[in-house]
Write a protein that holds these residues in place. Structure first.
Motif, PDB file in Angstrom:
ATOM      1  N   LEU A  20       0.817  -1.205   0.000  1.00  9.57           N
ATOM      2  CA  LEU A  20       0.000   0.000   0.000  1.00  9.57           C
ATOM      3  C   LEU A  20       0.857   1.263   0.000  1.00  9.57           C
ATOM      4  N   ALA A  21       2.165   1.107   0.215  1.00  8.23           N
ATOM      5  CA  ALA A  21       3.066   2.271   0.149  1.00  8.23           C
ATOM      6  C   ALA A  21       2.970   2.943  -1.216  1.00  8.23           C
ATOM      7  N   ASP A  22       2.637   2.177  -2.248  1.00  9.40           N
ATOM      8  CA  ASP A  22       2.470   2.739  -3.593  1.00  9.40           C
ATOM      9  C   ASP A  22       1.324   3.754  -3.631  1.00  9.40           C
ATOM     10  N   TYR A  23       0.456   3.712  -2.622  1.00  5.13           N
ATOM     11  CA  TYR A  23      -0.722   4.579  -2.578  1.00  5.13           C
ATOM     12  C   TYR A  23      -0.624   5.628  -1.461  1.00  5.13           C
ATOM     13  N   ARG A  24       0.552   5.739  -0.857  1.00  4.85           N
ATOM     14  CA  ARG A  24       0.737   6.703   0.237  1.00  4.85           C
ATOM     15  C   ARG A  24       0.284   8.090  -0.222  1.00  4.85           C
ATOM     16  N   GLY A  25      -0.466   8.768   0.639  1.00  5.15           N
ATOM     17  CA  GLY A  25      -0.954  10.099   0.311  1.00  5.15           C
ATOM     18  C   GLY A  25      -2.315  10.104  -0.373  1.00  5.15           C
ATOM     19  N   ARG A  26      -2.797   8.939  -0.782  1.00  5.99           N
ATOM     20  CA  ARG A  26      -4.109   8.840  -1.428  1.00  5.99           C
ATOM     21  C   ARG A  26      -5.119   8.286  -0.434  1.00  5.99           C
ATOM     22  N   ALA A  27      -6.369   8.646  -0.607  1.00  9.11           N
ATOM     23  CA  ALA A  27      -7.450   8.010   0.141  1.00  9.11           C
ATOM     24  C   ALA A  27      -7.694   6.648  -0.511  1.00  9.11           C
ATOM     25  N   LEU A  28      -7.930   5.635   0.306  1.00 13.66           N
ATOM     26  CA  LEU A  28      -8.137   4.279  -0.204  1.00 13.66           C
ATOM     27  C   LEU A  28      -9.489   3.761   0.259  1.00 13.66           C
ATOM     28  N   LEU A  29     -10.199   3.100  -0.643  1.00 11.58           N
ATOM     29  CA  LEU A  29     -11.396   2.369  -0.276  1.00 11.58           C
ATOM     30  C   LEU A  29     -11.087   0.899  -0.548  1.00 11.58           C
ATOM     31  N   VAL A  30     -10.832   0.153   0.519  1.00 14.16           N
ATOM     32  CA  VAL A  30     -10.432  -1.251   0.433  1.00 14.16           C
ATOM     33  C   VAL A  30     -11.686  -2.101   0.574  1.00 14.16           C
ATOM     34  N   VAL A  31     -11.923  -2.985  -0.405  1.00 11.06           N
ATOM     35  CA  VAL A  31     -13.178  -3.739  -0.462  1.00 11.06           C
ATOM     36  C   VAL A  31     -12.887  -5.203  -0.768  1.00 11.06           C
ATOM     37  N   ASN A  32     -13.500  -6.115   0.019  1.00  5.87           N
ATOM     38  CA  ASN A  32     -13.420  -7.534  -0.340  1.00  5.87           C
ATOM     39  C   ASN A  32     -14.541  -7.807  -1.338  1.00  5.87           C
ATOM     40  N   VAL A  33     -14.190  -8.311  -2.483  1.00  8.51           N
ATOM     41  CA  VAL A  33     -15.117  -8.442  -3.604  1.00  8.51           C
ATOM     42  C   VAL A  33     -15.332  -9.905  -3.986  1.00  8.51           C
ATOM     43  N   ALA A  34     -16.422 -10.146  -4.722  1.00  9.38           N
ATOM     44  CA  ALA A  34     -16.740 -11.492  -5.202  1.00  9.38           C
ATOM     45  C   ALA A  34     -17.571 -11.385  -6.466  1.00  9.38           C
ATOM     46  N   SER A  35     -17.365 -12.325  -7.373  1.00 15.02           N
ATOM     47  CA  SER A  35     -18.012 -12.295  -8.690  1.00 15.02           C
ATOM     48  C   SER A  35     -19.390 -12.945  -8.731  1.00 15.02           C
ATOM     49  N   LYS A  36     -19.726 -13.765  -7.747  1.00 14.25           N
ATOM     50  CA  LYS A  36     -20.970 -14.530  -7.815  1.00 14.25           C
ATOM     51  C   LYS A  36     -21.843 -14.280  -6.589  1.00 14.25           C
ATOM     52  N   CYS A  37     -21.954 -13.033  -6.196  1.00  7.18           N
ATOM     53  CA  CYS A  37     -22.668 -12.639  -4.986  1.00  7.18           C
ATOM     54  C   CYS A  37     -23.846 -11.754  -5.370  1.00  7.18           C
ATOM     55  N   GLY A  38     -24.877 -11.750  -4.558  1.00  6.59           N
ATOM     56  CA  GLY A  38     -25.993 -10.844  -4.795  1.00  6.59           C
ATOM     57  C   GLY A  38     -25.572  -9.385  -4.768  1.00  6.59           C
ATOM     58  N   LEU A  39     -24.459  -9.099  -4.110  1.00  3.72           N
ATOM     59  CA  LEU A  39     -23.952  -7.729  -4.029  1.00  3.72           C
ATOM     60  C   LEU A  39     -22.945  -7.404  -5.131  1.00  3.72           C
ATOM     61  N   THR A  40     -22.656  -8.359  -6.012  1.00  8.31           N
ATOM     62  CA  THR A  40     -21.674  -8.154  -7.073  1.00  8.31           C
ATOM     63  C   THR A  40     -21.931  -6.892  -7.907  1.00  8.31           C
ATOM     64  N   PRO A  41     -23.194  -6.492  -8.147  1.00  2.00           N
ATOM     65  CA  PRO A  41     -23.415  -5.245  -8.888  1.00  2.00           C
ATOM     66  C   PRO A  41     -22.771  -4.012  -8.233  1.00  2.00           C
ATOM     67  N   GLN A  42     -22.337  -4.127  -6.983  1.00  2.00           N
ATOM     68  CA  GLN A  42     -21.628  -3.005  -6.363  1.00  2.00           C
ATOM     69  C   GLN A  42     -20.326  -2.686  -7.099  1.00  2.00           C
ATOM     70  N   TYR A  43     -19.806  -3.629  -7.876  1.00  2.00           N
ATOM     71  CA  TYR A  43     -18.623  -3.333  -8.704  1.00  2.00           C
ATOM     72  C   TYR A  43     -18.860  -2.076  -9.540  1.00  2.00           C
ATOM     73  N   ALA A  44     -20.071  -1.922 -10.064  1.00  2.71           N
ATOM     74  CA  ALA A  44     -20.380  -0.762 -10.906  1.00  2.71           C
ATOM     75  C   ALA A  44     -20.251   0.532 -10.108  1.00  2.71           C
ATOM     76  N   GLY A  45     -20.799   0.553  -8.894  1.00  2.00           N
ATOM     77  CA  GLY A  45     -20.699   1.735  -8.048  1.00  2.00           C
ATOM     78  C   GLY A  45     -19.270   2.018  -7.624  1.00  2.00           C
ATOM     79  N   LEU A  46     -18.510   0.961  -7.353  1.00  2.00           N
ATOM     80  CA  LEU A  46     -17.102   1.148  -6.987  1.00  2.00           C
ATOM     81  C   LEU A  46     -16.329   1.756  -8.156  1.00  2.00           C
ATOM     82  N   GLU A  47     -16.602   1.272  -9.362  1.00  3.83           N
ATOM     83  CA  GLU A  47     -15.930   1.822 -10.543  1.00  3.83           C
ATOM     84  C   GLU A  47     -16.315   3.289 -10.743  1.00  3.83           C
ATOM     85  N   ARG A  48     -17.592   3.618 -10.541  1.00  4.19           N
ATOM     86  CA  ARG A  48     -17.997   5.025 -10.677  1.00  4.19           C
ATOM     87  C   ARG A  48     -17.334   5.907  -9.627  1.00  4.19           C
ATOM     88  N   LEU A  49     -17.162   5.400  -8.416  1.00  3.06           N
ATOM     89  CA  LEU A  49     -16.431   6.158  -7.384  1.00  3.06           C
ATOM     90  C   LEU A  49     -14.996   6.404  -7.842  1.00  3.06           C
TER      91      LEU A  49
END
Length: 164
Positions: A20-49
């Motif tokens: 994460l040192a590569d991201y020092r100075g940046r705000a980070l939103l760290v998310v555990n993700v999954a491709s086959k979950c009912g919440l998987t459409p959140q990928y779209a919102g994360l990409e828009r963020l």
């Protein structure tokens, strides 16, 4: 935060060592993700963020996890292909990560010390739990899985920690 998040070794989805040192100075939103979950459409919102705030200093970081009902069974290549073709994901993805239990990744050992809006810390509840880290490497927010990435709560918190 007791440990230096920037010093914890990580691997990209392609297996390359990184931290994460590569991201020092940046705000980070760290998310555990999954491709086959009912919440998987959140990928779209994360990409828009990422698109909305990336130039202002936000990096969304995705950590595929297969610990919740086996909802991330794919190989690194399958995960990468799914994320790019289905959701146009441009933010970094890391290797599959254990977020709970005896094999919990050191990053998540630190992240899960953070409290959510109700003052609860501890285990990740499900896929798409979000941790907000400020530019100094401090966990400043925790949003449970059902909190949408583009909710007012998340957007306000992100805007509050953007650098400069």
């Amino acid at each position: 935060m007791s440990a230096d998040l920037y010093g914890i070794p990580l691997r990209t989805l392609a297996g390359e060592p990184v931290s994460l040192a590569d991201y020092r100075g940046r705000a980070l939103l760290v998310v555990n993700v999954a491709s086959k979950c009912g919440l998987t459409p959140q990928y779209a919102g994360l990409e828009r963020l990422q698109e909305r705030f990336g130039a202002r200093g936000l990096s969304v970081l995705g950590f595929p996890c297969n610990q919740f009902a086996g909802q991330e069974p794919g190989t690194a290549e399958e995960i990468s292909t799914f994320c790019s073709t289905t959701y146009g994901v441009s933010f970094p993805l890391f290797e599959k990560t254990e977020v709970n239990g005896p094999d919990r990744h050191p990053l998540y050992a630190e992240l899960t010390r953070a409290q959510d809006a109700e003052g609860e810390s501890g285990d990740v509840q499900w896929n798409f739990e979000k941790f907000l880290v400020n530019g100094q490497g401090e966990v400043v927010g925790r949003f449970r899985p059902r909190v949408e990435p583009e909710s007012e709560e998340v957007v306000r918190a992100v805007e509050a920690v953007l650098p400069g």
